[in-house]
Scaffold this motif. Structure first.
Motif, PDB file in Angstrom:
ATOM      1  N   ASN A  78      -1.687   5.945  -5.607  1.00  0.00           N
ATOM      2  CA  ASN A  78      -0.585   5.990  -6.081  1.00  0.00           C
ATOM      3  C   ASN A  78       0.588   5.056  -5.584  1.00  0.00           C
ATOM      4  N   GLN A 127      -0.474   1.602  -6.350  1.00  0.00           N
ATOM      5  CA  GLN A 127      -0.193   1.167  -7.825  1.00  0.00           C
ATOM      6  C   GLN A 127       1.379   0.702  -7.747  1.00  0.00           C
ATOM      7  N   THR A 128       2.303   1.409  -6.906  1.00  0.00           N
ATOM      8  CA  THR A 128       3.690   1.260  -7.202  1.00  0.00           C
ATOM      9  C   THR A 128       4.027   0.081  -6.516  1.00  0.00           C
ATOM     10  N   VAL A 162       2.085  -2.555  -6.338  1.00  0.00           N
ATOM     11  CA  VAL A 162       1.632  -3.830  -7.377  1.00  0.00           C
ATOM     12  C   VAL A 162       2.492  -3.864  -8.455  1.00  0.00           C
ATOM     13  N   GLU A 163       3.081  -2.676  -8.983  1.00  0.00           N
ATOM     14  CA  GLU A 163       4.042  -2.717  -9.950  1.00  0.00           C
ATOM     15  C   GLU A 163       5.402  -3.582  -9.496  1.00  0.00           C
ATOM     16  N   GLU A 164       5.595  -2.894  -8.259  1.00  0.00           N
ATOM     17  CA  GLU A 164       6.920  -3.745  -7.710  1.00  0.00           C
ATOM     18  C   GLU A 164       6.793  -5.169  -7.493  1.00  0.00           C
ATOM     19  N   SER A 196       4.714  -7.282  -9.086  1.00  0.00           N
ATOM     20  CA  SER A 196       4.527  -7.888 -10.332  1.00  0.00           C
ATOM     21  C   SER A 196       6.103  -8.401 -10.933  1.00  0.00           C
ATOM     22  N   ASP A 197       6.598  -7.108 -10.600  1.00  0.00           N
ATOM     23  CA  ASP A 197       8.205  -7.321 -11.066  1.00  0.00           C
ATOM     24  C   ASP A 197       8.860  -8.446 -10.460  1.00  0.00           C
ATOM     25  N   TYR A 245       0.339 -12.532  -5.989  1.00  0.00           N
ATOM     26  CA  TYR A 245       0.150 -11.264  -6.650  1.00  0.00           C
ATOM     27  C   TYR A 245      -1.103 -11.126  -6.976  1.00  0.00           C
ATOM     28  N   SER A 282      -3.518  -8.299  -5.733  1.00  0.00           N
ATOM     29  CA  SER A 282      -3.576  -7.069  -6.599  1.00  0.00           C
ATOM     30  C   SER A 282      -5.140  -7.054  -6.875  1.00  0.00           C
ATOM     31  N   SER A 341      10.522  -4.169  -1.579  1.00  0.00           N
ATOM     32  CA  SER A 341      10.887  -4.463  -2.909  1.00  0.00           C
ATOM     33  C   SER A 341      12.466  -4.502  -2.922  1.00  0.00           C
TER      34      SER A 341
END
Length: 165
Positions: A38, A41-42, A44-46, A48-49, A81, A85, A136
């Motif tokens: 988890n 995943q957070t 990778v999302e951060e 990505s943003d 990224y 990822s 982040s």
């Protein structure tokens, strides 16, 4: 008249203890793995943003291991990224090395730092891997190493998108 005393069977409490001793460590390992995935995943999302922000704004500001700074734009901002990822989660770390690193600043307050580090117990017989520290825009910090990506790959990709000389 003889008084008969029945012994209570200790089989059930002992079996319950044995089962608990076996199940609890497995449950703890499972919960730890789920929490780590988890967290990845957070991360990778951060990242990505931050990457999308840099792509649509002014690119990323890169400082290489020699201390030279330049701006990388276009598709090059997606190189870190994409490689990180796709590599998947590595090993969590706690310490940052005291050596030169590549720093990528995304312009939204996010920052990625990358170090080339020796790898122990490599999944692909790599001698060196990469230590990744991503902070982040919100201040969350992710730190882990991987043997699935090497720092020179990331450096070449960013250098290919260099916009200033």
């Amino acid at each position: 008249m003889a008084i008969s005393r029945q012994r209570k069977s200790m089989g059930l409490p002992i079996a319950a203890c044995v089962v608990a001793l076996l199940v609890l460590p497995l449950a703890a390992m499972f919960i730890r793995a789920v929490l780590y995935l988890n967290s990845f995943q957070t991360f990778v999302e951060e990242m990505s943003d931050a990457t999308v922000y840099a792509f649509y704004h002014e690119g990323v500001r890169v400082t290489n291991r020699q201390g030279e700074a330049y701006t990388a734009g276009g598709r090059a901002v997606y190189i870190p990224y994409s490689l990180i990822s796709q590599a998947g989660p590595g090993q969590p770390q706690r310490e940052i090395p005291d050596q030169a690193c590549v720093t990528v600043e995304y312009g939204d307050g996010s920052r990625l730092q990358l170090w080339e580090v020796p790898v122990k117990n490599s999944r692909r017989s790599a001698r060196y891997g990469m230590l990744i520290c991503f902070e982040s825009a919100g201040g969350e910090r992710f730190l882990y190493d991987t043997d699935m990506v090497r720092l020179p790959e990331v450096e070449r990709g960013l250098l290919a998108g260099r916009e200033d000389s």
